[in-house]
Write a protein that holds these residues in place. Structure first.
Motif, PDB file in Angstrom:
ATOM      1  N   LYS A  22       0.837  -1.194   0.000  1.00 34.96           N
ATOM      2  CA  LYS A  22       0.000   0.000   0.000  1.00 34.96           C
ATOM      3  C   LYS A  22       0.883   1.259   0.000  1.00 34.96           C
ATOM      4  O   LYS A  22       0.647   2.194  -0.772  1.00 34.96           O
ATOM      5  N   HIS A  23       1.930   1.242   0.829  1.00 32.65           N
ATOM      6  CA  HIS A  23       2.799   2.418   0.916  1.00 32.65           C
ATOM      7  C   HIS A  23       3.495   2.671  -0.412  1.00 32.65           C
ATOM      8  O   HIS A  23       3.591   3.814  -0.864  1.00 32.65           O
ATOM      9  N   SER A  24       3.977   1.601  -1.050  1.00 34.50           N
ATOM     10  CA  SER A  24       4.691   1.799  -2.313  1.00 34.50           C
ATOM     11  C   SER A  24       3.745   2.319  -3.399  1.00 34.50           C
ATOM     12  O   SER A  24       4.149   3.093  -4.261  1.00 34.50           O
ATOM     13  N   LEU A  25       2.482   1.925  -3.332  1.00 36.37           N
ATOM     14  CA  LEU A  25       1.510   2.431  -4.305  1.00 36.37           C
ATOM     15  C   LEU A  25       1.228   3.910  -4.077  1.00 36.37           C
ATOM     16  O   LEU A  25       1.166   4.692  -5.025  1.00 36.37           O
ATOM     17  N   ILE A  26       1.095   4.260  -2.810  1.00 37.60           N
ATOM     18  CA  ILE A  26       0.738   5.652  -2.499  1.00 37.60           C
ATOM     19  C   ILE A  26       1.895   6.599  -2.793  1.00 37.60           C
ATOM     20  O   ILE A  26       1.697   7.711  -3.274  1.00 37.60           O
ATOM     21  N   LEU A  33      -2.950  13.779  -3.869  1.00 38.69           N
ATOM     22  CA  LEU A  33      -3.795  12.592  -4.010  1.00 38.69           C
ATOM     23  C   LEU A  33      -3.499  11.521  -2.971  1.00 38.69           C
ATOM     24  O   LEU A  33      -4.227  10.546  -2.873  1.00 38.69           O
ATOM     25  N   GLN A  34      -2.441  11.701  -2.212  1.00 41.90           N
ATOM     26  CA  GLN A  34      -2.018  10.613  -1.319  1.00 41.90           C
ATOM     27  C   GLN A  34      -3.057  10.290  -0.254  1.00 41.90           C
ATOM     28  O   GLN A  34      -3.344   9.127   0.015  1.00 41.90           O
ATOM     29  N   MET A  35      -3.628  11.321   0.328  1.00 33.94           N
ATOM     30  CA  MET A  35      -4.603  11.094   1.399  1.00 33.94           C
ATOM     31  C   MET A  35      -5.854  10.377   0.886  1.00 33.94           C
ATOM     32  O   MET A  35      -6.237   9.335   1.436  1.00 33.94           O
ATOM     33  N   PRO A  36      -6.511  10.907  -0.176  1.00 36.24           N
ATOM     34  CA  PRO A  36      -7.682  10.189  -0.686  1.00 36.24           C
ATOM     35  C   PRO A  36      -7.347   8.780  -1.162  1.00 36.24           C
ATOM     36  O   PRO A  36      -8.133   7.843  -0.956  1.00 36.24           O
ATOM     37  N   LEU A  41      -7.721   3.035  -0.654  1.00 38.34           N
ATOM     38  CA  LEU A  41      -7.063   1.723  -0.585  1.00 38.34           C
ATOM     39  C   LEU A  41      -7.377   1.008   0.716  1.00 38.34           C
ATOM     40  O   LEU A  41      -7.078  -0.175   0.871  1.00 38.34           O
ATOM     41  N   THR A  42      -7.952   1.709   1.675  1.00 39.64           N
ATOM     42  CA  THR A  42      -8.396   1.034   2.891  1.00 39.64           C
ATOM     43  C   THR A  42      -9.832   0.560   2.742  1.00 39.64           C
ATOM     44  O   THR A  42     -10.169  -0.551   3.148  1.00 39.64           O
ATOM     45  N   ILE A  43     -10.650   1.414   2.145  1.00 41.75           N
ATOM     46  CA  ILE A  43     -12.089   1.114   2.082  1.00 41.75           C
ATOM     47  C   ILE A  43     -12.376   0.028   1.047  1.00 41.75           C
ATOM     48  O   ILE A  43     -13.109  -0.929   1.328  1.00 41.75           O
ATOM     49  N   VAL A  44     -11.768   0.164  -0.131  1.00 43.98           N
ATOM     50  CA  VAL A  44     -12.119  -0.753  -1.219  1.00 43.98           C
ATOM     51  C   VAL A  44     -11.803  -2.214  -0.889  1.00 43.98           C
ATOM     52  O   VAL A  44     -12.667  -3.083  -1.065  1.00 43.98           O
ATOM     53  N   PRO A  45     -10.593  -2.525  -0.380  1.00 44.23           N
ATOM     54  CA  PRO A  45     -10.354  -3.940  -0.074  1.00 44.23           C
ATOM     55  C   PRO A  45     -11.328  -4.498   0.958  1.00 44.23           C
ATOM     56  O   PRO A  45     -11.784  -5.638   0.830  1.00 44.23           O
ATOM     57  N   ILE A 139      -2.547  -3.209  10.061  1.00 39.29           N
ATOM     58  CA  ILE A 139      -3.675  -3.115   9.130  1.00 39.29           C
ATOM     59  C   ILE A 139      -4.949  -2.945   9.951  1.00 39.29           C
ATOM     60  O   ILE A 139      -5.648  -3.911  10.271  1.00 39.29           O
ATOM     61  N   VAL A 140      -5.229  -1.726  10.331  1.00 41.55           N
ATOM     62  CA  VAL A 140      -6.496  -1.428  10.985  1.00 41.55           C
ATOM     63  C   VAL A 140      -6.967  -0.096  10.422  1.00 41.55           C
ATOM     64  O   VAL A 140      -6.224   0.885  10.442  1.00 41.55           O
ATOM     65  N   PRO A 141      -8.165  -0.069   9.848  1.00 41.94           N
ATOM     66  CA  PRO A 141      -8.605   1.171   9.188  1.00 41.94           C
ATOM     67  C   PRO A 141      -8.533   2.381  10.111  1.00 41.94           C
ATOM     68  O   PRO A 141      -7.924   3.377   9.765  1.00 41.94           O
TER      69      PRO A 141
END
Lengths: 405, 214
Positions: A22-26, A33-36, A41-45, A139-141
């Motif tokens: 996730k970090h490498s993608l962001i 755009l990083q924050m949205p 990437l948290t909500i969709v999975p 990994i906790v939203p």
């Protein structure tokens, strides 16, 4: 398990694979755009993952119930346009399509706005409940201090929406069904929440992350392997069955009495949404049970830790819990309303209070050697006394027929 | 103890679940279109006419006595007798049906036709998947489609067919014996007659008798 305890860097990277991904993608995105993107990437999975799990568990449920009843279960629908049946794995797709293209009937006298909103709004708490559960190390939203409180607060708001559905349908069965549902859910919320007190006492925190951290190490550190934890887990499990409207506590939709309860006036995709919310609630309860009692995302043994992401262990435990839900559904008949209420107030509530006391004794007993027999004796004694007392108090006698004989 | 019944129930369902993968008894499902359905010998669906040998027309056992037509409760059988006759299995000349139709949509599968047939010509088939793609086609089943070989009967009703075949073989044997006996008798009669004629002629000429004896 915090990252510092993992000495092997390769193992740490396996454990942290999803976080690193996730970090490498962001990091590739511009800063605006990083924050949205991070939120997305948290909500969709979570949304996609649990929706997929819902689809698969409807299939698994029908298969499992079939096998329990000496049937095959769904085995006709496979991959579309091919001859591959894949043990009927295409069934959820077919069901979803069927639900989508079905006619959406709204009763003429129904409150059309509420009738439309109820299933949609019901999904919000159902998904929100997933936002505080730790799925893996890091990994906790949302890691909030009062995660457990948040979970129960959100979970309680589903009751309102179920009543909303029943009221808006303007149907006597729907109203009766939703009233039953509320009576049941409020009654079982009490033992559900009280049975988690012992865990809060042991971990000293309402944060679900620190509760999981308190269970680090081997299997033996899991809360379920303490006397109060075992009793608490069983109580929590039973209450979560009732909270999720699962058999044997599925009286809100008892066909023989009130047809389908609050679902009676819903068809097509709205019905599917209710169904989905029910299953999501079940997964959330399962996830919370794992977090509180079954060591969260930790592997059962220390030497297994780190080889696979914590999400794997979490999902494995969740699937086990779902399977046991299905197993129980295939076994138990539906309870009567009075049996349900008696069980909640006369057995579950006192037992959960006893478990809280037992957790207190465990805290001050000084070691499991004294704590185990003491707590086990207290809990088992209360269980035995309650069950015997309730059995006597039923005061059953032969029914006398005034006119039939 | 509270909860012991639950454990018992969970054990039973677990036994069913696991058993369905290992034991035939706990999963008796037959996946029908892929697997052939097991048909009981005594099941009955729709009548058919039996013929002996290879020729459906020549070997048809039916002699169009019309008992089945009269007995049929929903009156689904329609028979027209032929004007001429053909030999049956023992060689006796019998009438045969020129037309033999059964209405599939009227037949109620009672099996009374098979019950009353004195010539063992009509029996109930066990074929049950009689569906059709068109709702008007194939409802009137004619003689050509009703006629099925004796081998088919032997296959679907083995015990029934065995008894019938034995009875018919005995009848054929008896007929053969009778025929042989008749022939022998006829021969003996002819010889006797010849002998009598001879003796009568020899009485007219007594001198020749000793010559015949020597």
């Amino acid at each position: 398990m915090s990252q510092s305890t993992l000495t092997n860097p390769m193992l740490a990277s396996a454990d942290q694979f999803l976080v690193n991904l996730k970090h490498s993608l962001i990091d590739r995105l511009p800063e605006v755009l990083q924050m949205p993107a991070s939120i997305l990437l948290t909500i969709v999975p979570i949304t996609v993952g649990f929706a997929t799990l819902f689809a698969l568990s409807t299939w698994a449920e029908r298969k499992g119930l079939g096998r329990i009843q000496n049937r095959m279960g769904p085995n006709r629908v496979g991959l579309p346009f091919t001859k591959w049946k894949l043990f009927g794995l295409g069934q959820p797709i077919a069901d979803g399509l069927k639900m989508l293209i079905k006619e959406d009937v709204v009763p003429r006298n129904a409150d059309k706005v509420l009738h439309f909103l109820a299933p949609l709004l019901l999904l919000i708490p159902a998904f929100l409940a997933f936002s505080v559960i730790p799925y893996g190390d890091g990994i906790v939203p949302i890691d909030i201090d009062a995660g457990l409180l948040f979970f129960f607060a959100v979970g309680a708001s589903t009751e309102l929406l179920i009543f909303c559905a029943g009221w808006a349908s303007r149907n006597k069965y729907a109203l009766l069904g939703s009233m039953r549902a509320i009576a049941q859910m409020i009654s079982y919320e009490l033992p559900l929440i009280i049975s988690t007190f012992s865990v809060i006492m042991a971990a000293g925190s309402l944060s679900l992350v620190s509760i999981v951290d308190a269970q680090t190490g081997s299997l033996l550190n899991w809360h379920v392997f303490t006397p109060w934890g075992l009793a608490g887990f069983i109580l929590f499990f039973i209450s979560s069955l009732a909270e999720a409207n699962r058999s044997p506590f599925d009286i809100p939709e008892g066909e023989s009495e009130i047809i389908a309860g609050h679902l009676i006036e819903y068809s097509g995709f709205k019905y599917a949404l209710f169904f989905m919310a029910e299953y999501l609630g079940m997964f959330a309860m399962g996830g919370l049970a794992i977090t509180l009692f079954l060591g969260g995302y930790h592997a059962p043994f220390p030497f297994l830790e780190g080889w696979l992401p914590g999400v794997f262990w979490f999902v494995l435990k969740l699937v086990t819990i779902i399977c046991s839900f299905i197993w129980i559904r295939g076994t138990m008949p539906r309870l009567r309303m009075d049996q349900l209420m008696n069980f909640a107030w006369k057995f579950m509530l006192p037992m959960s209070l006893v478990v809280v006391v037992a957790a207190g004794i465990w805290r001050f007993a000084g070691g499991p050697l004294i704590g185990w027999p003491l707590c086990a004796a207290l809990i088992f004694g209360a269980y035995f006394a309650l069950s015997q007392g309730l059995y006597r108090a039923r005061n059953w006698s032969r029914r006398e027929y005034r006119f039939a004989e | 103890m509270l909860g012991s019944g639950l454990i018992k129930g969970l054990k039973e369902t677990a036994r069913n679940f696991v058993g369905s993968y290992v034991s035939e008894e706990r999963l008796p499902t037959i996946e029908y279109p892929e697997e052939p359905a097991v048909v009981k010998e005594n099941s009955r669906q729709f009548p058919f006419l039996v013929y002996d040998g290879d020729e459906p027309e020549a070997g048809l056992r039916c002699v169009s006595c019309q008992i089945c037509e009269k007995e049929c409760p929903p009156k689904c059988i329609y028979i027209v007798k032929a004007k001429d006759k053909k030999p049956d299995f023992v060689g006796k000349q019998q009438v045969y049906p020129a037309t033999f139709d059964i209405d599939l949509s009227v037949c109620m599968s009672c099996g009374i036709c098979a019950e009353v047939c004195p010539f063992e010509a009509i029996f109930m088939d066990t074929e049950f998947d009689l569906a059709n793609s068109n709702r008007f086609d194939g409802l009137l089943v004619t003689k050509e489609h009703l006629a099925k070989p004796n081998a088919h009967l032997q296959k679907i009703h083995p015990t029934l067919a065995a008894g019938i075949d034995q009875r018919r073989a005995e009848a054929v044997k008896k007929q053969e014996e009778k025929r042989l006996a008749d022939e022998a008798k006829a021969k003996a009669d002819a010889e006797k007659k010849a002998a009598e004629a001879k003796s009568a002629s020899s009485a007219a000429t007594p001198a020749s008798t000793p010559a015949a004896g020597s």
